[in-house]
Design a protein around this motif. Structure first.
Motif, PDB file in Angstrom:
ATOM      1  N   GLU A  32       0.834  -1.204   0.000  1.00  0.00           N
ATOM      2  CA  GLU A  32       0.000   0.000   0.000  1.00  0.00           C
ATOM      3  C   GLU A  32       0.871   1.257   0.000  1.00  0.00           C
ATOM      4  O   GLU A  32       0.521   2.259  -0.631  1.00  0.00           O
ATOM      5  N   ALA A  33       2.006   1.200   0.676  1.00  0.00           N
ATOM      6  CA  ALA A  33       2.940   2.326   0.677  1.00  0.00           C
ATOM      7  C   ALA A  33       3.484   2.557  -0.729  1.00  0.00           C
ATOM      8  O   ALA A  33       3.613   3.707  -1.183  1.00  0.00           O
ATOM      9  N   ALA A  34       3.806   1.466  -1.418  1.00  0.00           N
ATOM     10  CA  ALA A  34       4.302   1.576  -2.796  1.00  0.00           C
ATOM     11  C   ALA A  34       3.236   2.157  -3.716  1.00  0.00           C
ATOM     12  O   ALA A  34       3.534   2.982  -4.589  1.00  0.00           O
ATOM     13  N   GLN A  35       1.997   1.748  -3.522  1.00  0.00           N
ATOM     14  CA  GLN A  35       0.907   2.286  -4.346  1.00  0.00           C
ATOM     15  C   GLN A  35       0.689   3.768  -4.064  1.00  0.00           C
ATOM     16  O   GLN A  35       0.447   4.561  -4.987  1.00  0.00           O
ATOM     17  N   TYR A  36       0.773   4.145  -2.792  1.00  0.00           N
ATOM     18  CA  TYR A  36       0.619   5.556  -2.438  1.00  0.00           C
ATOM     19  C   TYR A  36       1.715   6.385  -3.095  1.00  0.00           C
ATOM     20  O   TYR A  36       1.452   7.461  -3.652  1.00  0.00           O
ATOM     21  N   ASN A  59      12.914   3.952 -13.743  1.00  0.00           N
ATOM     22  CA  ASN A  59      12.491   3.265 -12.526  1.00  0.00           C
ATOM     23  C   ASN A  59      10.990   3.352 -12.286  1.00  0.00           C
ATOM     24  O   ASN A  59      10.400   2.422 -11.725  1.00  0.00           O
ATOM     25  N   MET A  60      10.341   4.437 -12.697  1.00  0.00           N
ATOM     26  CA  MET A  60       8.881   4.497 -12.568  1.00  0.00           C
ATOM     27  C   MET A  60       8.212   3.445 -13.450  1.00  0.00           C
ATOM     28  O   MET A  60       7.157   2.904 -13.085  1.00  0.00           O
ATOM     29  N   SER A  68       5.778   0.636 -12.111  1.00  0.00           N
ATOM     30  CA  SER A  68       4.452   0.482 -12.722  1.00  0.00           C
ATOM     31  C   SER A  68       4.222  -0.957 -13.166  1.00  0.00           C
ATOM     32  O   SER A  68       3.132  -1.523 -12.962  1.00  0.00           O
ATOM     33  N   LYS A  69       5.227  -1.556 -13.769  1.00  0.00           N
ATOM     34  CA  LYS A  69       5.104  -2.954 -14.202  1.00  0.00           C
ATOM     35  C   LYS A  69       4.876  -3.865 -13.004  1.00  0.00           C
ATOM     36  O   LYS A  69       4.005  -4.746 -13.030  1.00  0.00           O
ATOM     37  N   ALA A  70       5.660  -3.678 -11.940  1.00  0.00           N
ATOM     38  CA  ALA A  70       5.532  -4.534 -10.761  1.00  0.00           C
ATOM     39  C   ALA A  70       4.140  -4.422 -10.142  1.00  0.00           C
ATOM     40  O   ALA A  70       3.531  -5.437  -9.763  1.00  0.00           O
ATOM     41  N   TYR A 115      -2.039   1.286 -14.186  1.00  0.00           N
ATOM     42  CA  TYR A 115      -0.580   1.273 -14.231  1.00  0.00           C
ATOM     43  C   TYR A 115      -0.073   1.197 -15.667  1.00  0.00           C
ATOM     44  O   TYR A 115       0.969   1.762 -16.006  1.00  0.00           O
ATOM     45  N   VAL A 116      -0.820   0.497 -16.533  1.00  0.00           N
ATOM     46  CA  VAL A 116      -0.430   0.409 -17.942  1.00  0.00           C
ATOM     47  C   VAL A 116      -0.657   1.745 -18.647  1.00  0.00           C
ATOM     48  O   VAL A 116       0.110   2.124 -19.527  1.00  0.00           O
ATOM     49  N   ASP A 117      -1.706   2.465 -18.267  1.00  0.00           N
ATOM     50  CA  ASP A 117      -1.947   3.782 -18.866  1.00  0.00           C
ATOM     51  C   ASP A 117      -0.743   4.697 -18.651  1.00  0.00           C
ATOM     52  O   ASP A 117      -0.285   5.374 -19.580  1.00  0.00           O
ATOM     53  N   PHE A 118      -0.236   4.739 -17.420  1.00  0.00           N
ATOM     54  CA  PHE A 118       0.939   5.562 -17.130  1.00  0.00           C
ATOM     55  C   PHE A 118       2.174   5.005 -17.820  1.00  0.00           C
ATOM     56  O   PHE A 118       2.984   5.760 -18.380  1.00  0.00           O
ATOM     57  N   TYR A 119       2.322   3.697 -17.795  1.00  0.00           N
ATOM     58  CA  TYR A 119       3.456   3.040 -18.443  1.00  0.00           C
ATOM     59  C   TYR A 119       3.511   3.411 -19.925  1.00  0.00           C
ATOM     60  O   TYR A 119       4.571   3.778 -20.447  1.00  0.00           O
TER      61      TYR A 119
END
Length: 760
Positions: free
Chosen positions: A284-288, A333-334, A338-340, A350-354
């Motif tokens: 959740e921290a990573a998502q935030y 790295n973003m 995003s992939k992870a 996440y794919v939209d941003f990727y």
């Protein structure tokens, strides 16, 4: 007579949460077949093969005491970050070999791993590295002798960041290219590191982690995956930086002012550790963190940061003014983060941003013919970028750049046990060996708003083909063997076609795109033109592209050409409803805007450009222009009389000026970076043509001279004035000026914000 059974295609909008776990395809299973990404991959291969493995290995051989086969490269590879490109090079060779099967890449990779294994054997304790005086440095750390800042640990330039590149390169050599020797070297290096930090307390480890350390926690999580030995997973958690993790766990935004690319790899590690331990709060921290950076700190092309640091979310003015815009390493790295998260959370956002970042930042960060890589991508109107060259440029963004264009096949497709997903519209093929299915994608996107998918299978079989419905797509239509299918639902999800597929089945995906204005996240009146996922920009000039192709100087990655006034940039003036009406289609993804031609930003090279435009009503335009003209004139006048400058407390400017110090700390307060000391700090200033006459030292607060003293080239400096927050020293008439600032009698100096060498 029996009626034939009709296989009807069932189209559903599928919620990801109901799906089985998403899996990536191996790079070996996906091949690019054309388009700009295939060109980028081919050009990258030429750049990779232009590098000399023996030169990249030299720092490791030097440290191990083995004879050199070639001298090491210059630039960053011989000024403190020795060996970091070698680690990236291992990853690039492995990834590109997996993507292409090229035998020369495998030959080079195997050779480098063998040489590194010899260095490890010579060292005798599992260690292998290229860090200058590495054995002495690591022994100090082992004994608990730790003096660190954001980029300097015991006056050594980001040593853990450096060695992380080797950890990652060894991992990739095994994972993507199957090199068994790489696995053994990696395990030996991991065991050495565990012994290194064993005597350290948790507090001491956190002190070490103040200095940029890449994704070292992720690589120990990877070692656990490889070996199933829990000591590696325990180490991964122990070397996770709590100063970043704890605020993220509390959903607190403490990112402003932090060095951006220092943080992103840590978060990739948090996410991987979460998947292995079930620590949902870490995930959740990573998502935030991802939401914070991607939604509130990123510009239209997906990049983030100014002068390598996170700017305030409420003020992007520094990003607009600076020639040091978003750093390519950040986006590298973003995309990994995003992939992870996409694979873990099954969330198409996440794919939209990727996709946005892949097309507009990563693809644009490589010169399409020379292969040179870009460090900073300014959004300052009428500015430009600098490209690396194989023999002169050894920056961090060269290392990540070598990797960026080797792995475009990593997320075009994905799969679950029984379903196949099409995530990106890129000409390619995928071999789904588990189902004995091959899918070929034919598309000219983004120049054509269509993609065809051709199925090949050894026998008819039933499965679902999920096609991403991008959030930017309008009027999505899907045809199966020429028959139009009903599509219901909203963008930012998948359309699932379930049927019994046979060889030759063809799915046609069609959609429309439109051009929109996308404003900066701070709510200011600066906007970029975006067509579908493609950011548009206009070439404005080819004048004064000084340093377009970088030399081997310490700061060759920065532009040296003139900063043109922002007040002279093109602006959109009128009613907001009219801003887009002036845009006239010209040809494939080209639009005329008055005298400008907008085109995909990734096509814009060897030129100054404008990506962001201010929007005004007529009355606001006249008022703002007069006010900004005065501000801009003052700023440009200051730059004109500046020979060299250091932004204190900012990582790259301090590294570029050979920072040294003891008992020093740095920070960011009230939108100002700073550094202070209880012992000394020192910088090396370049006095080009000996034009600099004075050194101006700007403080965060007023400072008393009895708390500090100054040396220039080891001689007491003449203090000319001390007024308010500015101290002026008389400069020495030498080509290089070593400025040393010392605290008196153990007291702390004031906080220094900026040091300028000026002509008047």
């Amino acid at each position: 007579m029996k009626k034939p059974i009709l296989h009807i295609a069932l189209l559903l909008l599928t919620s990801f949460s109901a799906l089985a776990q998403m899996q990536p395809f191996a790079l070996q299973d996906v091949k690019l077949t054309g388009g700009p990404f295939k060109n980028a991959q081919d050009v990258d291969m030429r750049y990779i093969l232009a590098l000399n493995p023996d030169k990249l290995l030299a720092p490791y051989l030097i440290d191990a005491g083995l004879p050199l086969k070639a001298p090491r490269y210059g630039n960053w590879e011989s000024s403190g970050l020795d060996g970091h490109i070698g680690g990236h090079y291992l990853s690039a060779l492995a990834l590109l070999y997996a993507s292409t099967g090229d035998a020369e890449l495998k030959k080079r990779l195997d050779y480098m791993i063998d040489q590194l294994a010899q260095c490890q054997a010579k060292n005798g304790n599992g260690y292998v590295g290229g860090i200058p005086q590495g054995k002495v440095f690591w022994e100090r750390i082992h004994k608990g002798d730790i003096d660190g800042s954001s980029f300097g640990l015991n006056n050594t330039w980001v040593p853990l960041y450096n060695i992380h590149k080797l950890f990652a390169g060894l991992r990739d050599a095994y994972e993507y290219a199957g090199n068994q020797q790489a696995k053994q070297v990696l395990i030996g290096l991991g065991d050495w590191f565990i012994e290194l930090i064993k005597p350290l307390s948790d507090d001491q480890i956190q002190q070490v982690l103040r200095t940029e350390h890449g994704g070292i926690n992720e690589t120990f999580a990877d070692l656990y995956i490889l070996t199933k030995d829990r000591k590696y997973l325990e180490t991964a958690q122990r070397i996770s930086h709590r100063a970043l993790l704890n605020p993220l766990l509390a959903k607190e935004d403490k990112l402003t002012g932090l060095h951006a690319n220092t943080q992103i790899p840590k978060v990739i590690g948090f996410e991987k550790i979460a998947t292995l331990t079930g620590k949902s709060d870490w995930s959740e921290a990573a998502q935030y963190f991802w939401r914070n950076v991607s939604q509130t700190r990123s510009v239209a092309f997906g990049g983030n940061s100014v002068r390598e640091h996170f700017n305030p979310t409420t003020d992007f003015s520094q990003v607009l003014r600076s020639n040091q815009g978003p750093e390519t390493c950040n986006s590298f790295n973003m995309l990994r983060l995003s992939k992870a998260l996409f694979l873990d959370k099954n969330d198409v956002s996440y794919v939209d941003f990727y996709e946005r970042t892949l097309y507009n930042h990563i693809l644009s960060s490589q010169h399409p013919s020379t292969g040179g890589f870009v460090y900073f991508t300014p959004i300052r109107p009428n500015h430009y970028r600098v490209y690396s060259q194989p023999e002169t440029s050894m920056w961090c963004c060269v290392g990540s750049g070598l990797e960026n264009h080797t792995k475009y096949g990593e997320l075009i497709y994905s799969h679950t046990a029984n379903d196949l997903f099409v995530n990106l519209f890129i000409p390619s093929t995928v071999n789904w060996s588990g189902k004995k299915v091959k899918l070929t994608q034919r598309t000219e996107f983004p120049y054509q708003n269509q993609s065809e998918l051709i199925v090949e299978t050894t026998k008819p079989q039933e499965f679902s083909l999920h096609i991403r419905y991008p959030k930017w797509a309008e009027k999505l239509a899907i045809l199966v063997n020429g028959n139009v299918q009903p599509v219901n639902g909203k963008p930012a999800n998948y359309v699932a076609i379930r049927r019994k597929w046979k060889s030759g089945d063809k799915v046609t995906v069609q959609f429309k795109t439109s051009t929109q204005l996308e404003y900066l996240p701070d709510g200011s009146n600066w906007a970029a033109f975006v067509n579908g996922p493609i950011v548009l920009a206009a070439k404005t000039s080819t004048a004064d592209l000084k340093g377009l192709f970088a030399d081997d100087s310490r700061m060759g990655h920065e532009t040296k050409g003139k900063l043109y006034p922002i007040t002279n940039a093109y602006a959109l003036v009128g009613d907001p409803a009219t801003y887009l009406k002036g845009l006239k289609p010209a040809s494939r993804l080209r639009f005329n805007l008055d005298t400008l031609t907008l085109q995909p930003f990734y096509e814009v090279h060897d030129a100054r450009y404008q990506m962001y435009f201010q929007t005004f009503s007529k009355s606001a335009y006249d008022e703002q222009k007069a006010r900004l003209k005065q501000q801009e004139a003052e700023a440009l006048a200051l730059e004109a009389r500046t020979v060299d400058k250091v932004n204190c407390g900012e990582q790259q400017p301090e590294v570029d000026h050979q920072y040294k110090g003891e008992k020093s700390d740095s920070g960011y307060d009230d939108e100002q970076f700073w550094r202070r000391t209880r012992s000394f700090i020192a910088y090396q200033l370049q006095n080009k043509n000996r034009a600099g006459k004075y050194i101006d030292i700007e403080l965060v607060e007023s400072g008393k001279l009895d708390t500090m003293s100054f040396l220039i080239n080891d001689k007491p400096a003449e203090i000319l004035s001390n007024e308010g927050k500015m101290i002026r020293l008389k400069a020495d008439s030498q080509d290089v000026l070593l400025l040393k600032i010392m605290a008196r009698a153990g007291t702390s100096t004031p906080r220094f914000h900026q040091i300028r060498l000026v002509t008047q």
